[in-house]
Design an enzyme around this catalytic site. Structure first.
Site, short mmCIF file in Angstrom:
data_model
loop_
_atom_site.label_atom_id
_atom_site.label_comp_id
_atom_site.label_asym_id
_atom_site.label_seq_id
_atom_site.Cartn_x
_atom_site.Cartn_y
_atom_site.Cartn_z
N SER A 28 55.09 75.21 59.66
CA SER A 28 55.85 75.16 60.39
C SER A 28 55.69 75.56 61.30
O SER A 28 56.53 75.80 62.72
CB SER A 28 57.01 76.17 60.06
OG SER A 28 56.84 77.21 59.10
N THR A 29 54.06 76.55 61.74
CA THR A 29 53.30 77.06 63.30
C THR A 29 52.76 76.68 63.44
O THR A 29 53.21 76.38 65.22
CB THR A 29 52.59 78.42 62.14
OG1 THR A 29 53.78 79.37 61.64
CG2 THR A 29 52.96 79.50 63.93
N ASP A 82 45.66 76.07 63.85
CA ASP A 82 46.15 76.06 62.56
C ASP A 82 47.05 76.67 61.51
O ASP A 82 46.89 78.12 62.31
CB ASP A 82 45.63 75.35 60.87
CG ASP A 82 46.02 73.98 59.88
OD1 ASP A 82 47.55 74.51 60.07
OD2 ASP A 82 45.32 73.11 59.26
N ALA A 84 49.34 79.84 58.09
CA ALA A 84 48.44 80.23 57.54
C ALA A 84 49.27 80.81 56.39
O ALA A 84 50.16 81.11 57.05
CB ALA A 84 46.49 81.29 57.62
N GLY A 96 47.99 75.68 52.47
CA GLY A 96 48.13 74.96 51.87
C GLY A 96 49.42 74.39 50.87
O GLY A 96 50.27 73.95 50.34
N GLY A 98 51.81 73.51 52.71
CA GLY A 98 52.60 72.42 53.27
C GLY A 98 51.98 70.94 52.41
O GLY A 98 51.81 70.01 52.13
N GLU A 104 42.80 69.63 55.94
CA GLU A 104 42.58 70.85 56.25
C GLU A 104 41.47 71.43 56.57
O GLU A 104 41.03 71.77 57.57
CB GLU A 104 44.36 72.30 56.63
CG GLU A 104 44.91 71.25 57.50
CD GLU A 104 46.48 72.47 56.13
OE1 GLU A 104 48.00 72.73 56.56
OE2 GLU A 104 46.25 73.62 55.02
N LYS A 122 52.33 86.27 57.57
CA LYS A 122 51.86 86.41 56.72
C LYS A 122 50.58 87.08 56.77
O LYS A 122 49.55 87.03 56.10
CB LYS A 122 51.38 85.32 57.32
CG LYS A 122 51.95 84.35 57.68
CD LYS A 122 52.95 83.30 56.37
CE LYS A 122 53.83 82.83 56.76
NZ LYS A 122 53.97 81.41 57.20
#
Length: 227
Positions: A28-29, A82, A84, A96, A98, A104, A122
């Site tokens: 999502s980010t 990416d 996290a 992970g 997703g 990745e 996070k």
């Protein structure tokens, strides 16, 4: 929360310059990072080549007109961005959520600068509140599940509807509800040595920068250089 994720993703895109080969993350980010790269390709004529970490990201990038290459056709990646799921004070992380952890990690490995984009929620003291994904081959997965159960890891198969989720690489994911992982490096080694485990969601000592978006603004945290 959505606004914070967008800020983190757009901030990360500022590190991308003409001629780079870039790893495009999943989640999502990272989604907002890919969107911003697409905007720059279209509006600014940014010249980049992307390497994706999932079929979802491939579809997104293709829709935005970002040129793509297979990981097999490149030897190094200049920059990968990416998301996290958790990041601890030692710059170890869980990824992970997703279900793209294997791809990745494959894309992260030849990357010169690896950046995570997260919102402040996070950042944690210890990893483990977020379930740790473990990608396993389908053959023997139930036996491995029982091994994890016996060890007290509280495993559960990742589901999609009524069926077990199958990853892009045709594997299952077993999520481990560990609560707190006191030594992520040691636990990562333990999983690495477990037959049937393809990959796990502990990304230890891999990240170079973490871009954290909070209501107070954006902070860029730099991981200490090895050695």
């Amino acid at each position: 929360m959505k606004a914070l994720k967008k800020i983190a993703g757009v901030t990360a895109a500022q590190y991308v310059t003409d001629g780079m080969t870039i790893g495009l993350g999943t989640g999502s980010t990272a989604y907002y990072f890919v969107e911003e790269i697409g905007r720059r390709v279209k509006q600014e004529g940014l010249q980049v080549v992307g390497v994706t970490t999932s079929s979802v990201t491939s579809k997104q990038a293709e829709g935005l007109g970002i040129p793509l290459k297979s990981i097999d056709d490149i030897d190094s990646i200049d920059l990968t961005v990416d998301g996290a799921d958790e990041v601890d004070k030692d710059f170890n992380g869980i990824k992970g959520g997703g279900a793209a952890l294997l791809m990745e990690k494959i894309v992260a490995t030849p990357t010169k600068e690896y950046i995570w984009v997260v919102d402040a929620s996070k950042m944690v003291e210890h990893l483990g509140a977020f379930k740790l994904p473990v990608e396993v081959v389908q053959y023997g997965a139930d036996r491995l599940f029982r091994v994890f159960e016996k060890a007290g890891y509280k495993p559960s198969f990742r589901m999609k509807g009524d069926s077990r989720l199958v990853t892009d690489m045709q594997n299952y994911i077993i999520d481990l509800d560990l609560g707190c992982i006191k030594d992520p490096v040691a636990f990562g080694h333990l999983l690495d040595g477990t037959v049937g485990v393809v990959e796990h969601g502990l990304f230890n000592g891999m990240v170079d920068k973490v871009i954290v978006a909070s209501k107070d603004g954006v902070t860029v945290l730099e991981a200490p250089k090895a050695g």
